[in-house]
Scaffold this motif. Structure first.
Motif, PDB file in Angstrom:
ATOM      1  N   GLY A 241       0.818  -1.211   0.000  1.00  0.00           N
ATOM      2  CA  GLY A 241       0.000   0.000   0.000  1.00  0.00           C
ATOM      3  C   GLY A 241       0.852   1.262   0.000  1.00  0.00           C
TER       4      GLY A 241
ATOM      5  N   LEU B  37      -7.560   1.389   1.630  1.00  0.00           N
ATOM      6  CA  LEU B  37      -6.653   0.628   0.781  1.00  0.00           C
ATOM      7  C   LEU B  37      -6.033  -0.526   1.553  1.00  0.00           C
ATOM      8  CD1 LEU B  37      -4.896   0.326  -1.810  1.00  0.00           C
ATOM      9  CD2 LEU B  37      -3.319   1.981  -0.782  1.00  0.00           C
TER      10      LEU B  37
ATOM     11  N   THR C  93      -3.468   1.208  -7.087  1.00  0.00           N
ATOM     12  CA  THR C  93      -4.310   1.208  -5.877  1.00  0.00           C
ATOM     13  C   THR C  93      -5.756   0.808  -6.185  1.00  0.00           C
ATOM     14  OG1 THR C  93      -4.738   3.614  -5.971  1.00  0.00           O
ATOM     15  CG2 THR C  93      -2.872   2.873  -4.649  1.00  0.00           C
TER      16      THR C  93
ATOM     17  N   SER D 206      -7.506  -1.570  -5.129  1.00  0.00           N
ATOM     18  CA  SER D 206      -7.468  -2.605  -4.095  1.00  0.00           C
ATOM     19  C   SER D 206      -8.758  -3.412  -4.002  1.00  0.00           C
ATOM     20  CB  SER D 206      -7.168  -1.961  -2.736  1.00  0.00           C
ATOM     21  OG  SER D 206      -8.163  -0.989  -2.408  1.00  0.00           O
TER      22      SER D 206
END
Length: 474
Positions: free
Chosen positions: A105, A273, A414, A416
């Motif tokens: 992350g 995230l 990102t 996610s």
């Protein structure tokens, strides 16, 4: 700007292959828009290799460490100790890979801030990750006895295996705060594309660990306990060095306001995230935990043989992780800079290199795997069983390459939620394969189910790539 320089003939051929290939992957990618051209940057084989090569070498020290740990304990010739180490390492990985979002992350968020040219946000992302690492690490260290008890219950191995596992977990969990801070440091470094610095930090961490494994585990005869204490020491030294390097850099940079670190919307974004990546990571390790648990049901010798072969899978995986890391940084930077062409190039080139390495790794393990197994363990019974299932482990590189590369792309961007959802789909597919294949084919079915898991991960993410890139760049 990504560094460019003279290319070799091999580089040019790879570039032509990347440009001219008429594959489904190419059709899934966007074309550059004029609105983002001014902020575009070029991704070449050289820029990919500048990140991937040092990080491949860095990541290879981790399975090398696992092989050394296994080899040190394996010299005692006791399958129960070997099984206990394998089970303890698995439980540790289940817990700590759940917190791998502090590495991945951080990499994605720092890479995007780097692409936007926002140096203060790069610092803020790092310190947010460190805050999470300290709190989570202290809690994990305090919960070591409970983690050990839960692990023993889950694995359900014989008493001597459980006793060795308990020793390993209780000691190694003391390194929790150091390990998680190291995740944050490495995430920051990789987010900026500094593969050389990442390599140095990993070499120091795992080099100390490997040296102390031989000293404490073998020379002093501490066995499993020595292997665990070696890890604690290596993580602590690496943490001090990493914080010193990053802290010195920040000291010379503009002062970061404290409110920027604790900015609520940014913190909530990072937590969202991290939550998704945590669920994804936990599902990944849950699959490996089920793999190990099912192997334990076949007996201690099969458990130990599978543990030896999993080291080959990890070697292949960490080989591929170097290019997945390049995909993280370059894809994340492209998202931050809104450079679609660079994104396309990053996806194509990292996947092409990954496929080449996966094929080479598979061939190497097929030809030399028997000798590697003999190097890892002195137990003739464990060797005999491992040799039977060696081809299954050798081909994990090819079945897993798409999963590794797509993970890198989605982490850098990102995205996610997609990673989380596709991992859950993959875990359900793996569970179904276990129910169907293991009763029919035993340990062969167990390895086949692992291949199902890897293939579903890769192709499910590829299937939704086209939609995500359209949203990101249009």
């Amino acid at each position: 700007m990504v560094a460019r320089g003279p290319q070799t003939g091999a580089h040019r051929l790879a570039d032509q292959a990347a440009t001219g290939s008429n594959t489904r992957l190419e059709q899934a990618l966007p074309t550059e828009t004029h609105a983002t051209e001014a902020r575009a940057f070029v991704v070449t084989n050289r820029s990919v290799l500048a990140i991937a090569v040092p990080m491949t070498l860095a990541y290879l020290t981790t399975p090398l460490l696992g092989i050394v740990d296994t080899a040190v304990v394996g010299q005692f010739g006791d399958a129960a100790l070997l099984g206990g180490l394998a089970a303890g390492a698995l439980i540790f990985d289940v817990v700590f890979t759940t917190f791998n979002f502090l590495r991945s992350g951080t990499t994605g968020l720092v890479a995007q801030a780097f692409g936007r040219g926002d140096a203060l946000e790069e610092q803020a992302v790092f310190w947010r990750a460190v805050l999470i690492a300290v709190v989570a690490g202290v809690v994990l260290a305090a919960l070591a006895p409970l983690v050990s008890a839960a692990g023993q219950w889950f694995i359900g191995a014989e008493p001597r295996v459980s006793a060795a596992m308990d020793v390993y977990i209780r000691i190694r969990m003391l390194a929790a705060p150091f390990s998680l801070i190291n995740y944050a440091v490495l995430g920051y470094v990789l987010g900026r594309g500094e593969g050389g610095l990442g390599l140095m930090l990993q070499l120091i961490l795992n080099g100390i660990n490997i040296g102390l494994c031989f000293l404490l585990g073998l020379e002093l005869g501490w066995g499993v306990a020595g292997v665990a204490w070696a890890t604690v020491t290596g993580e602590f030294v690496a943490m001090l060095l990493g914080l010193a390097i990053v802290g010195r850099r920040f000291w010379a940079a503009p002062t970061l306001p404290r409110h920027r670190v604790l900015d609520l919307p940014a913190f909530l974004r990072m937590m969202s995230l991290n939550r998704d990546i945590m669920i994804r990571s936990f599902s990944l390790l849950a699959a490996f935990a089920l793999f190990t648990r099912q192997g334990a049901q076949f007996g201690t010798l099969t458990l130990a043989a599978n543990a030896v072969l999993m080291n080959l899978f990890l070697v292949a995986g960490y080989f591929l992780d170097g290019f997945a890391t390049a995909a993280e940084q370059l894809a994340g930077r492209a998202i931050g800079a809104r450079a679609a062409t660079a994104f396309n190039q990053a996806v194509r080139l990292t996947l092409l290199w990954g496929l080449g390495l996966a094929g080479a790794a598979t061939l190497f393990f097929l030809l030399e795997g028997t000798d590697l197994v003999a190097l890892i363990t002195t137990s003739t019974d464990v060797r005999a069983i491992a040799d039977i299932y060696l081809p299954w482990a050798a081909f994990t590189a090819l079945s897993g390459v798409l999963a590794f590369e797509m993970d890198g792309v989605f982490i850098g961007a990102t995205w996610s939620r997609d990673m989380r959802n596709m991992m859950l789909v993959s875990f359900l597919s793996f569970s179904a394969a276990l129910l169907i294949l293991v009763p029919a084919f035993g340990n062969h079915g167990l390895w086949a189910a692992l291949h199902v898991f890897l293939l579903v991960r890769g192709f499910s993410l590829l299937a939704i790539l086209r939609l995500r890139v359209r949203t990101a760049f249009n």
